[in-house]
Design an enzyme around this catalytic site. Structure first.
Site, PDB file in Angstrom:
ATOM      1  N   SER A 144     -39.697  39.972 -54.301  1.00  0.00           N
ATOM      2  CA  SER A 144     -39.608  38.525 -54.071  1.00  0.00           C
ATOM      3  C   SER A 144     -40.944  37.899 -54.436  1.00  0.00           C
ATOM      4  CB  SER A 144     -39.301  38.249 -52.602  1.00  0.00           C
ATOM      5  OG  SER A 144     -39.449  36.865 -52.336  1.00  0.00           O
ATOM      6  N   ALA A 166     -43.618  39.661 -41.797  1.00  0.00           N
ATOM      7  CA  ALA A 166     -42.932  40.947 -42.003  1.00  0.00           C
ATOM      8  C   ALA A 166     -42.278  40.995 -43.383  1.00  0.00           C
ATOM      9  CB  ALA A 166     -41.886  41.167 -40.906  1.00  0.00           C
ATOM     10  N   TYR A 167     -41.454  39.997 -43.688  1.00  0.00           N
ATOM     11  CA  TYR A 167     -40.728  40.004 -44.963  1.00  0.00           C
ATOM     12  C   TYR A 167     -41.706  39.973 -46.137  1.00  0.00           C
ATOM     13  CZ  TYR A 167     -37.457  38.764 -48.677  1.00  0.00           C
ATOM     14  OH  TYR A 167     -36.721  38.770 -49.846  1.00  0.00           O
ATOM     15  N   LYS A 171     -42.583  43.047 -49.026  1.00  0.00           N
ATOM     16  CA  LYS A 171     -42.361  42.954 -50.474  1.00  0.00           C
ATOM     17  C   LYS A 171     -43.679  43.157 -51.232  1.00  0.00           C
ATOM     18  CE  LYS A 171     -37.856  42.014 -50.408  1.00  0.00           C
ATOM     19  NZ  LYS A 171     -36.831  42.954 -50.904  1.00  0.00           N
TER      20      LYS A 171
END
Ligand code: NAP
Length: 243
Positions: A144, A166-167, A171
């Protein structure tokens, strides 16, 4: 050996992963739709079979190494090859809630990394012998733009304020994995790249997203099917993304 090229897509039961499977099928590949729920994998494969593609479902929970090992054994016995691996499965537990870094729990951070980072590592570790045997082969990691430190540190970027620890960092870590494997496998004929699908209307992307799954799938499909793919790159529809 199986006469057609074989591609496996993780998290293929819905969203961008299902569409990547369909588009790769259109290119004449045998497509393996991997999902953590066996029934969903079978149903997704049936949908593509009904469209005339050579599609098969397999249970693969990327957080469960035993299912990755079983998938590798099954692929080897059934087809004897794997030409393309698309690591598409991913989770975000912060989008809906807009969780701030200081509100994030360790459990959520770990659960995000379990799928988005350790899961990709696990799948690659188990499927790499078959990919090496099938070289030239390709690994495509669904990353992403939110994993790009170049973008996230740029106040002029529209993503600057999307501060999902976190996300985003899972990535970023995934992009690090892409580079590391790309360097090791460059001499083995296995290309490894990260891609960003853009902001896509799926369960994760929500109805507010501007892009269709067809548009979101395109960059992964291009890397899966183009002649002489690059390696060690981070790409979207517009070309190279900053790391
Ligand atoms: P989605 O519709 O929520 O689909 C996610 C897929 O991942 C589902 O098939 C889900 O399975 C699967 N999955 C989750 N955990 C798994 C596990 N442990 N093992 C196996 N499969 C698992 O999301 P999407 O938008 O299509 O996202 C696909 C990928 O694109 C993700 O990696 C995401 O981070 C990335 N991405 C999406 C966007 C966007 O705007 N949508 C933007 C940038 C990047 P279940 O159905 O069982 O939950």
């Amino acid at each position: 050996m199986h006469p057609r090229k074989v591609a496996l897509v993780t998290g293929a039961n819905k969203g961008i992963g299902f569409e990547i499977s369909r588009q790769i099928g259109r290119h004449g590949f045998t497509v393996i739709l991997a999902a953590r729920d066996e029934r969903k994998a079978t149903e997704a494969a049936k949908r593509l079979q009904a469209e005339g593609f050579d599609a098969h479902g397999v249970r693969l929970d990327v957080t469960d190494p035993a299912t990755a090992e079983a998938t590798a054994r099954w692929l080897d016995g059934q087809f004897g090859r794997l030409d393309v691996l698309v690591n598409n499965a991913g989770v975000s537990f912060e989008f809906a809630a807009g969780t701030k870094p200081s509100q994030l729990t360790l459990e959520t951070l770990r659960a995000t990394y379990d799928t988005n980072f350790f899961g990709v590592f696990t799948v690659i570790r188990h499927l790499l012998p078959l990919l090496r045997k099938s070289a030239p082969a390709r690994i495509i990691n669904q990353s992403s733009t939110l994993g790009s430190l170049g973008v996230l540190s740029d106040p002029a970027s529209p993503f600057y304020g999307v501060n999902l620890l976190a996300y985003n960092s899972s990535k970023t870590a995934l992009n690090g994995l892409t580079l590391a494997f790309a360097k090791e496998l460059a001499g083995d004929g296995v290309s490894v790249n990260s891609v960003c699908p853009g902001w896509v209307r799926t369960d994760m992307g929500s109805d507010a997203a501007p892009r269709t799954v067809e548009q979101g799938a395109a960059i992964a499909v291009r890397l899966a099917t183009m002649d002489d793919p690059p390696t060690g790159k981070f790409l979207d529809d517009g070309g190279e993304v900053r790391w």
